[in-house]
Write a protein that holds these residues in place. Structure first.
Motif, short mmCIF file in Angstrom:
data_model
loop_
_atom_site.label_atom_id
_atom_site.label_comp_id
_atom_site.label_asym_id
_atom_site.label_seq_id
_atom_site.Cartn_x
_atom_site.Cartn_y
_atom_site.Cartn_z
N TYR A 167 0.83 -1.21 0.00
CA TYR A 167 0.00 0.00 0.00
C TYR A 167 0.86 1.25 0.00
O TYR A 167 0.62 2.20 -0.76
CB TYR A 167 -0.89 -0.02 1.24
N VAL A 170 2.42 1.72 -3.54
CA VAL A 170 1.48 2.23 -4.55
C VAL A 170 1.12 3.69 -4.27
O VAL A 170 1.12 4.53 -5.18
CB VAL A 170 0.22 1.36 -4.61
N SER A 194 -2.97 -1.14 -14.63
CA SER A 194 -1.80 -1.24 -13.75
C SER A 194 -0.52 -0.91 -14.52
O SER A 194 0.46 -0.48 -13.92
CB SER A 194 -1.71 -2.65 -13.16
N TYR A 208 -5.20 1.87 -10.16
CA TYR A 208 -4.74 1.70 -8.77
C TYR A 208 -5.17 0.34 -8.23
O TYR A 208 -4.35 -0.42 -7.68
CB TYR A 208 -5.36 2.78 -7.87
N SER A 209 -6.45 0.05 -8.32
CA SER A 209 -6.98 -1.16 -7.68
C SER A 209 -6.52 -2.42 -8.41
O SER A 209 -6.34 -3.46 -7.78
CB SER A 209 -8.51 -1.10 -7.60
N MET A 212 -2.93 -2.90 -7.09
CA MET A 212 -2.99 -3.44 -5.74
C MET A 212 -3.33 -4.93 -5.79
O MET A 212 -2.74 -5.75 -5.07
CB MET A 212 -4.04 -2.70 -4.90
N ASN A 238 -10.25 -2.15 -3.13
CA ASN A 238 -9.94 -3.56 -2.85
C ASN A 238 -10.40 -3.97 -1.47
O ASN A 238 -10.59 -3.13 -0.59
CB ASN A 238 -8.43 -3.80 -2.94
N ALA A 251 -6.44 2.69 -2.21
CA ALA A 251 -5.16 3.35 -2.48
C ALA A 251 -5.33 4.61 -3.32
O ALA A 251 -4.52 5.54 -3.23
CB ALA A 251 -4.20 2.38 -3.17
#
Length: 401
Positions: A167, A170, A194, A208-209, A212, A238, A251
């Motif tokens: 976390y 990111v 990503s 982002y997700s 992650m 997430n 995030a």
């Protein structure tokens, strides 16, 4: 009172979530002909065959499977759900689901009868399009593996430490890709990936997700990508598991707070996740029973199931009738503190059924006709969080009184 600068930025970040392929209208066209029945396998087998092809970014794929669904749209959704289910492969599951930018298909189908049951044989010719190229995807996988190795996690590293390390990485290295920033000259859709997050350092919440997700997967942390809404806009985040429970993390929003050094506000939160509302399929009883949410934000050694998770866990139970002996019925115990609702009828559809509510597991049916056959089933009820909830019905059995 006006919003602070941080709140304004966080609010702006909720608006860039691509609607998933599952949410798009499926485009179907009829095909001619009826191929050999021997080609058609179960939905599970078909998805397993196709999954690796989609992971490898094949564009045109034909799939053959049998389904009880008489609707092509429902049959395709059944296949797609199985294709993108949570699997061990880090580039499968939710990563695969969010890597597909569009899909169109043609279909043909016909009914068959197997052992007295009706099925439908479907052929779908699917054209997939992806947000990234296969080369870009391979670069993501390679870099993610390299980053996780650099963290030097071992068997003793807790899920909490893994999640926190990833976390932090990111939130530190990825900034939000606002629409007015032209940071990817060749393809603005990369901001949803990503790849953009890793190699451009910018992405919207989908990127982002997704990042992650794949990093946590590589670190062997149970994780899902949750799509939904925030303040009326599509958004993604997430959930991750620590111990028995899953927690919410976002995030996208916390990257802003990281750079402002104000501390995280969306890290390891319980089921009541402020300003986050899941899409319907991610808040079903089935989903909550498989991914039980913590009631509170993470606190080492202290937590409990959320009320929604408790209810879901109970509601998906399928109780069983242990045995019958004349008018006596013995039930398998569901759990402590429940009531059992027993239905019995001479009609297998349970029309005009009689009912008994008891607390014990061995009962004699009342008000029955002698020398008669009855169909029997039951379910359990329990009050959870001030609301009475019910398990599913058991299978039915016949009783001769």
């Amino acid at each position: 009172m006006g919003l602070s600068s941080v709140e304004i930025q966080a609010k702006a970040q909720t608006s860039d979530m691509k609607i998933l392929p599952m949410q798009e209208q499926i485009k179907l066209k009829s095909l001619e002909g009826m191929p050999n029945v021997g080609k058609y396998v179960s939905v599970e087998q078909a998805a397993k065959k196709v999954r690796q092809k989609v992971i490898n970014h094949r564009s045109n794929i034909s799939v053959f499977f049998k389904s009880k669904a008489s609707s092509p749209t429902k049959a395709y959704e059944e296949f797609k759900k199985e294709l993108t289910k949570d699997v061990k492969d880090i580039s499968g599951g939710d990563y695969l689901y969010w890597d597909i930018s569009s899909q169109t298909m043609q279909y043909s189908y016909f009914p068959i009868n197997e052992k007295g049951k009706e099925y439908y044989c479907y052929q779908f010719n699917i054209r997939y399009r992806y947000y990234t190229t296969l080369a870009q995807k391979k670069k993501v996988v390679s870099k993610v593996k390299s980053i996780i190795r650099s963290f030097k996690f071992n068997k003793k590293t807790s899920n909490y430490k893994k999640i926190k390390k990833i976390y932090d990485y990111v939130c530190k290295n990825v900034k939000y890709a606002y629409k007015n920033l032209s940071f990817v000259p060749d393809d603005s859709n990369l901001s949803f990936t990503s790849y953009s997050a890793l190699f451009y350092g910018k992405a919207v919440c989908q990127g982002y997700s997704q990042l992650m997700y794949i990093m946590l997967k590589e670190a062997d942390v149970p994780v899902r990508l949750i799509p939904g809404y925030s303040k009326g806009e599509t958004h993604g985040w997430n959930i991750v598991r620590i111990g028995k429970y899953y927690y919410n993390i976002d995030a996208t929003w916390d990257s802003t707070y990281y750079h402002m050094k104000t501390g995280y506000k969306y890290f390891l939160k319980g089921d009541n996740f402020k300003d986050h509302v899941r899409f319907a399929e991610y808040k079903t009883d089935d989903f909550y029973s498989r991914y039980p949410m913590a009631r509170y934000a993470y606190r080492k050694g202290k937590n409990a199931l959320s009320t929604k998770s408790k209810r879901a866990k109970f509601k998906v139970k399928i109780p069983k009738i242990k045995n019958t002996n004349g008018g006596e019925v013995t039930l398998d115990k569901v759990e402590s503190g429940v009531k059992y609702i027993i239905q019995y009828s001479k009609n297998s559809a349970f029309s005009n059924a009689k009912k008994m509510t008891v607390k014990k597991t061995k009962v004699n049916l009342s008000d029955v006709d002698t020398n008669s056959e009855y169909y029997v089933r039951f379910r359990a009820s329990k009050k959870i969080g001030g609301k009475t909830v019910y398990t599913k019905w058991s299978g039915k059995k016949t009783v001769t009184v």
